[in-house]
Design a protein around this motif. Structure first.
Motif, PDB file in Angstrom:
ATOM      1  N   LYS A  44       3.390  -0.446  -9.396  1.00  0.00           N
ATOM      2  CA  LYS A  44       3.921   0.837  -8.940  1.00  0.00           C
ATOM      3  C   LYS A  44       2.904   1.627  -8.109  1.00  0.00           C
ATOM      4  O   LYS A  44       1.682   1.504  -8.256  1.00  0.00           O
ATOM      5  N   ARG A  45       3.412   2.317  -7.200  1.00  0.00           N
ATOM      6  CA  ARG A  45       2.534   3.140  -6.309  1.00  0.00           C
ATOM      7  C   ARG A  45       3.260   4.557  -6.018  1.00  0.00           C
ATOM      8  O   ARG A  45       4.232   4.286  -5.573  1.00  0.00           O
ATOM      9  N   GLU A  46       2.398   5.592  -6.080  1.00  0.00           N
ATOM     10  CA  GLU A  46       3.062   6.766  -5.984  1.00  0.00           C
ATOM     11  C   GLU A  46       2.176   7.373  -5.075  1.00  0.00           C
ATOM     12  O   GLU A  46       0.881   7.257  -4.790  1.00  0.00           O
ATOM     13  N   GLY A  47       2.569   8.300  -4.296  1.00  0.00           N
ATOM     14  CA  GLY A  47       1.807   9.176  -3.464  1.00  0.00           C
ATOM     15  C   GLY A  47       2.469   9.002  -1.956  1.00  0.00           C
ATOM     16  O   GLY A  47       3.230   8.142  -1.645  1.00  0.00           O
ATOM     17  N   PRO A  48       1.546   9.827  -0.874  1.00  0.00           N
ATOM     18  CA  PRO A  48       2.101   9.686   0.474  1.00  0.00           C
ATOM     19  C   PRO A  48       1.697   8.387   0.973  1.00  0.00           C
ATOM     20  O   PRO A  48       0.564   7.780   0.614  1.00  0.00           O
ATOM     21  N   MET A  49       2.366   7.792   1.951  1.00  0.00           N
ATOM     22  CA  MET A  49       2.149   6.595   2.600  1.00  0.00           C
ATOM     23  C   MET A  49       0.926   6.560   3.822  1.00  0.00           C
ATOM     24  O   MET A  49       0.093   5.855   4.005  1.00  0.00           O
ATOM     25  N   GLU A  50       0.797   7.801   4.476  1.00  0.00           N
ATOM     26  CA  GLU A  50      -0.029   8.154   5.121  1.00  0.00           C
ATOM     27  C   GLU A  50      -0.756   9.518   4.763  1.00  0.00           C
ATOM     28  O   GLU A  50      -0.141  10.350   4.144  1.00  0.00           O
ATOM     29  N   THR A  51      -2.278   9.579   4.968  1.00  0.00           N
ATOM     30  CA  THR A  51      -2.764  10.899   4.675  1.00  0.00           C
ATOM     31  C   THR A  51      -2.371  11.994   5.643  1.00  0.00           C
ATOM     32  O   THR A  51      -2.404  11.669   7.016  1.00  0.00           O
ATOM     33  N   PRO A  52      -1.998  13.012   5.013  1.00  0.00           N
ATOM     34  CA  PRO A  52      -1.614  14.317   6.189  1.00  0.00           C
ATOM     35  C   PRO A  52      -2.827  14.786   6.912  1.00  0.00           C
ATOM     36  O   PRO A  52      -4.238  14.667   6.249  1.00  0.00           O
TER      37      PRO A  52
END
Length: 202
Positions: free
Chosen positions: A174-182
């Motif tokens: 499982k992975r959570e969080g944005p795919m790219e850094t803002p």
């Protein structure tokens, strides 16, 4: 009659002058066409060779030879030196502070040293036995698993083939969080320039 003669004379004079002018022009043209130039070489006359005393020539050659030998000796002397690594060099400030940084440890008695040696040997024996127990346990588990698979194959080939399949749900990912850094607001990105301060060794 005289006027006619003068007229013929004048006409002849004009013809002769024109003829002479044409001849002069043709001669000038021929001279100009036949006139050839060579490129300027910018040379100068050769200098006379000065007679040099053989002893002076020999002294010059000896001086050059000694200079070359001296350079060769210097290169051979420096060839044995290894290029220093700055990461492995001790800073001079630490060398100056060495006498303040050295700690004087108390002397350990022979009984304490013997007890420590015995403890180290006991600890090494304990870790060795622990490692052997772990290996034996893994061997027992793998042997029991292989025996169970053999029994299953004797019962049903289809069940055995399904049991041999890889279970992808065994380790869920499982992975959570944005795919790219803002992007960061008001961030001044570097342009990639840097100053090389490493020393040059020759």
């Amino acid at each position: 009659m005289m006027n006619g003669f003068n007229l013929i004379n004048g006409f002849n004079r004009l013809t002769v002058q024109a003829f002479q002018k044409n001849i002069r022009r043709d001669i000038a043209t021929n001279i100009f066409l036949n006139f050839k130039t060579t490129p300027c070489l910018l040379a100068e006359p050769l200098k006379k060779k000065k007679k040099v005393d053989p002893a002076v020539l020999k002294a010059r050659e000896d001086r050059k030879k000694k200079k070359l030998e001296k350079q060769i000796r210097r290169l051979e002397k420096n060839a044995r030196q290894v290029k220093p690594l700055e990461e492995c060099e001790i800073p001079l400030s630490l060398l100056d502070e060495k006498k303040f940084r050295v700690r004087s440890l108390p002397q350990i008695s022979s009984d304490v040293q013997e007890n420590r040696a015995i403890l180290e040997k006991q600890w090494a024996a304990y870790k060795k036995n622990q490692r052997l127990d772990d290996i034996q346990m893994l061997d027992r588990i793998s042997f029991a698993q292989q025996r169970a698979l053999d029994e299953l194959r004797n019962e049903s080939e289809e069940l055995y083939q399904e049991a041999m399949q890889i279970d992808f749900q065994l380790l869920p990912f499982k992975r959570e969080g944005p795919m790219e850094t803002p992007p960061i607001k008001n961030y001044d990105s570097p342009d990639g320039d840097y100053v090389d301060i490493s020393k040059k060794w020759e």
